[in-house]
Motif scaffolding. Structure first.
Motif, PDB file in Angstrom:
ATOM      1  N   VAL A 114      86.417  17.614  55.773  1.00 48.29           N
ATOM      2  CA  VAL A 114      85.459  18.300  54.915  1.00 48.29           C
ATOM      3  C   VAL A 114      85.596  17.742  53.504  1.00 48.29           C
ATOM      4  O   VAL A 114      86.625  17.177  53.150  1.00 48.29           O
ATOM      5  CB  VAL A 114      85.643  19.836  54.916  1.00 48.29           C
ATOM      6  N   TYR A 168      82.057  17.487  57.757  1.00 45.58           N
ATOM      7  CA  TYR A 168      81.172  18.375  56.993  1.00 45.58           C
ATOM      8  C   TYR A 168      81.172  17.857  55.558  1.00 45.58           C
ATOM      9  O   TYR A 168      82.205  17.854  54.890  1.00 45.58           O
ATOM     10  CB  TYR A 168      81.704  19.802  57.065  1.00 45.58           C
ATOM     11  N   TYR A 214      85.821  21.570  62.093  1.00 41.55           N
ATOM     12  CA  TYR A 214      85.695  20.315  61.348  1.00 41.55           C
ATOM     13  C   TYR A 214      87.042  19.641  61.179  1.00 41.55           C
ATOM     14  O   TYR A 214      88.051  20.283  60.919  1.00 41.55           O
ATOM     15  CB  TYR A 214      85.041  20.555  59.978  1.00 41.55           C
TER      16      TYR A 214
END
Length: 159
Positions: free
Chosen positions: A86, A39, A83
């Protein structure tokens, strides 16, 4: 122009692979799943680089993007985002780390950790003491430039 258009693919492949290892994904789990969930800010990595990463590593990449820290934080704080990597800004990293949503990074698993810029690590250390939850990725500032003569002409004011 995208930020990474001019960078070579190999450092990115090594960086993302190292991040996967640093986040505690064992090689057996990685071999089983062959998926990496990232992400990141929009327009940070050229889509061609992402495609090449998948070709070179055989790892399926789920690459999602966001446009503000608040969007990232809402998704992460809700829990169960899935995720693996990130990319928050430093101040939001601090809040999120205090909330316990990140796993500590084992820097001994990052073969290029010695190449990280110490000044950048020191700056991020203000938000993540000991750099436990981050690897500095990119740094930037926003600036605003203007033409004084053009503003005076258009606005008729003294600057």
């Amino acid at each position: 122009m995208r930020v990474f258009d001019n960078l070579k693919l190999k450092p990115l492949v090594n960086g993302i692979s190292a991040a996967v290892l640093a986040l505690g994904v064992s090689s057996s789990v990685l071999a089983e799943q062959q998926v990496l969930n990232v992400y990141n800010w929009s327009d940070y990595i050229d889509p061609a680089v992402l495609e090449n990463f998948q070709k070179e590593t055989g790892i399926k990449l789920n690459y999602d993007v966001y446009d503000s820290n608040e969007v990232l934080e809402a998704k992460l704080m809700a829990g169960g985002s899935g995720y693996d990597v990130v990319v928050p800004t430093a101040a939001f990293l601090e809040r999120q780390a205090k909330a316990g949503i990140y796993a500590p990074i084992d820097m001994s698993l990052l073969s290029n950790a010695g190449n990280l810029d110490e000044d950048m690590r020191a700056k991020v250390d203000r938000h993540d003491p000991g750099n436990k939850y981050n690897v500095p990725y990119t740094w930037g500032t926003i600036g605003l430039g203007y033409n004084v003569a053009a503003l005076k002409q258009r606005l008729g004011i003294c600057l």
